[in-house]
Design a protein around this motif. Structure first.
Motif, mmCIF file in Angstrom:
data_model
loop_
_atom_site.group_PDB
_atom_site.id
_atom_site.type_symbol
_atom_site.label_atom_id
_atom_site.label_comp_id
_atom_site.label_asym_id
_atom_site.label_seq_id
_atom_site.Cartn_x
_atom_site.Cartn_y
_atom_site.Cartn_z
ATOM 1 N N ASN A 110 32.225 50.680 -2.886
ATOM 2 C CA ASN A 110 33.536 51.054 -2.360
ATOM 3 C C ASN A 110 34.151 52.192 -3.169
ATOM 4 O O ASN A 110 34.730 53.123 -2.601
ATOM 5 N N LYS A 111 34.023 52.125 -4.483
ATOM 6 C CA LYS A 111 34.577 53.180 -5.329
ATOM 7 C C LYS A 111 33.889 54.515 -5.078
ATOM 8 O O LYS A 111 34.528 55.565 -4.994
ATOM 9 N N THR A 165 35.569 57.916 -3.493
ATOM 10 C CA THR A 165 35.466 59.190 -4.203
ATOM 11 C C THR A 165 34.811 60.254 -3.334
ATOM 12 O O THR A 165 35.227 61.425 -3.333
ATOM 13 N N PHE A 189 42.994 52.608 -9.858
ATOM 14 C CA PHE A 189 42.066 53.494 -9.137
ATOM 15 C C PHE A 189 42.383 53.512 -7.646
ATOM 16 O O PHE A 189 42.451 54.577 -7.022
ATOM 17 N N MET A 190 42.608 52.328 -7.076
ATOM 18 C CA MET A 190 42.933 52.225 -5.653
ATOM 19 C C MET A 190 44.271 52.902 -5.358
ATOM 20 O O MET A 190 44.424 53.591 -4.337
ATOM 21 N N ILE A 225 36.770 45.534 -7.327
ATOM 22 C CA ILE A 225 36.379 46.579 -6.386
ATOM 23 C C ILE A 225 34.911 46.912 -6.628
ATOM 24 O O ILE A 225 34.518 47.257 -7.750
ATOM 25 N N TYR A 234 45.657 47.674 -9.732
ATOM 26 C CA TYR A 234 44.410 48.374 -9.407
ATOM 27 C C TYR A 234 44.700 49.884 -9.370
ATOM 28 O O TYR A 234 44.844 50.476 -8.297
ATOM 29 N N MET A 282 43.814 56.713 -5.398
ATOM 30 C CA MET A 282 43.098 57.146 -4.201
ATOM 31 C C MET A 282 44.009 57.141 -2.976
ATOM 32 O O MET A 282 44.006 58.074 -2.165
ATOM 33 N N LEU A 293 31.275 48.794 -6.701
ATOM 34 C CA LEU A 293 30.899 50.170 -7.027
ATOM 35 C C LEU A 293 30.701 50.998 -5.752
ATOM 36 O O LEU A 293 31.068 52.179 -5.710
#
Length: 501
Positions: free
Chosen positions: A468-469, A473, A383-384, A464, A381, A387, A466
């Protein structure tokens, strides 16, 4: 009789004149009562609307606080509360913390399964924010105590909201016991101050003169007792023992709130109160105690965090270390440290909510409760993983993130204060803070280490959402913007502080 009637009439007029300064608190109280009342209905539709009603109340309060202009007569209310620029900015942070908490709560799976008490849960978040607002406005020792207890009672119940969880029950009991002890100690110290000065208004000239005339040893003892209660709220050593258990037992959104809201309010109270002891010749012992507490908090928080294997506990001791940095910043007398402290608190708000949302997603979806269970998930993951890396580097205080600017401003203020006073105490604080920033990297880097450098042995596929993303962000963007453009926030803070009486 006429004198009593005249006195009563004057007090009523003062209440009416100053009531406007409490408009944000009235708004929160109304929505609290609305939530508790609506929760009495069994309608499923009403139950689903409760978090959005709570959000509406907090957004309305946030708008009022941003616009300002609701205070009259300089914002004073019966010499108990002061609605100045400091309280206004702190109130904005508290409302934002409440909004973020509710957004995390809506996305939290254990809270979704909560059978009863949804209205009380969201109502107590509003009540806690109300108490935080009162703490920031308090200029009277008794009002400080009442405000802290309002926050504490709401905190105890929110910790216990998941009653089926044994860990939550244990954490709540410990929290209540530590809280009761610190409250009693703090109230005892306040009684000393009242005896020395004859007033409870710690911003008044009479309060400072009374302390100067009192025995220095007794003043130091009273200050230690009062600071003990305040240190409990910001989880500073040696009053931090509640933090690891509460962080591990409470729902994740509430942990995120505890790591920011009460800490910010406690720092604002100390920010007002510590100026009484700014004279080094008269209050050298009080300043020494404060400096020792800052160093001990930094050492305990950073070195204890190194050995943690549970993410929640690691971040609990991380919160302790941040309290140490804030305490050190509050000793930089003679500099513009107030704006630096508020900048740091703002950055801390976004960093903490971001990293706790990251933990919540993996805990709810993959039951990740230990550091080793993050193994390889950063590659699965990405993206996670990115972050998490961003938030943790900012918590460490590394560029190009706002956490670096927050610590740089604090260190700059301490160095400037040292240059003005040549105090070895400030030099020790500065060296300790810089060195322990390096130590912090060792435990913050643990999570990215497992995320990216360990193999993944899990077969689950996590989608994940949207929402949460977007929320991750949202918390990350200010950390980048405020590194490159810190003056955007600093100028606003300085404009508001210029209103402070």
């Amino acid at each position: 009789m006429n004198e009593q009637a005249l006195y009563l009439s004057e007090k009523i007029d003062a209440l009416i004149a100053g009531a406007g300064s409490l408009l944000p608190e009235f708004m929160l109280a109304v929505f609290f009562l609305l939530l508790v009342t609506l929760d009495l209905f069994r309608s499923r539709t009403i139950k689903m609307l409760l978090p959005w009603i709570a959000l509406s109340g907090l957004f309305a309060t946030l708008v009022i606080q941003i616009l300002g202009g609701y205070a009259s007569d300089g914002g004073a209310f019966l010499n108990l509360l002061l609605s100045d620029g400091l309280a206004q900015f702190a109130g904005i942070l508290f409302s934002a913390a409440g909004i973020f908490t509710i957004l995390l709560s809506v996305l939290n799976k254990p809270l979704e399964k909560l059978k009863y008490g949804h209205g009380e849960y969201y109502g107590l978040i509003l009540m806690l924010v109300l108490g935080l607002n009162l703490m920031a406005k308090s200029v009277n020792l008794l009002m400080v105590f009442v405000s802290i207890e309002t926050v504490s009672i709401a905190s105890y119940i929110l910790t216990l909201i998941l009653k089926e969880n044994r860990r939550s029950v244990e954490a709540a009991i410990k929290y209540i016991l530590y809280g009761a002890l610190s409250a009693g100690v703090m109230l005892y110290g306040m009684s000393f101050f009242y005896g020395f000065t004859g007033t409870l208004n710690f911003t008044s000239e009479a309060f400072g003169l009374g302390l100067l005339q009192a025995d220095p040893l007794l003043v130091t003892i009273a200050a230690v007792l009062v600071f003990a209660g305040l240190f409990f709220k910001i989880s500073a050593a040696p009053f931090h023992f509640w933090a690891p258990d509460v962080y591990q037992g409470a729902p994740m959104p509430i942990v995120a709130l505890f790591s920011t809201g009460p800490k910010m309010a406690g720092v604002v109270v100390i920010l007002r109160f510590i100026t009484v002891f700014a004279e080094p010749l008269a209050f050298a012992d009080v300043q020494l105690f404060f400096a020792i507490a800052a160093v001990v908090t930094l050492v305990v928080g950073n070195f204890t965090a190194i050995w943690q294997k549970v993410p929640r506990k690691l971040l609990a001791y991380s919160s302790v270390s941040h309290a140490g940095f804030l305490l050190a910043a509050l000793l930089a007398f003679g500099t513009g440290y107030s704006s630096s402290v508020l900048f740091y608190l703002t950055v801390l708000l976004f960093m903490n909510f971001g990293i706790f949302l990251f933990l919540q997603i993996f805990e709810d979806e993959l039951n990740v409760v230990e550091l080793e269970q993050f193994s390889g998930l950063g590659k699965v993951y990405p993206f996670m993983g990115v972050m998490a890396l961003l938030y943790l580097l900012s918590l460490t205080g590394l560029p190009p993130l706002a956490g670096f600017m927050g610590k740089l401003l604090i260190f700059t203020n301490i160095w400037e204060a040292y240059s003005l006073s040549n105090s070895s105490m400030l030099l020790v604080l500065l060296v300790t803070g810089v060195l322990l920033t390096g130590v912090a990297l060792f435990y913050y880097i643990k999570i990215p280490y497992y995320l990216f450098l360990k193999g993944n042995y899990r077969e689950e596929n996590l989608v994940i959402s949207l929402s949460n993303k977007l929320l991750l962000t949202l918390f990350a963007v200010p950390l980048l913007v405020l590194f490159f453009k810190p003056e955007l926030l600093l100028n606003w803070i300085e404009q508001l502080l210029a209103q402070t009486l």
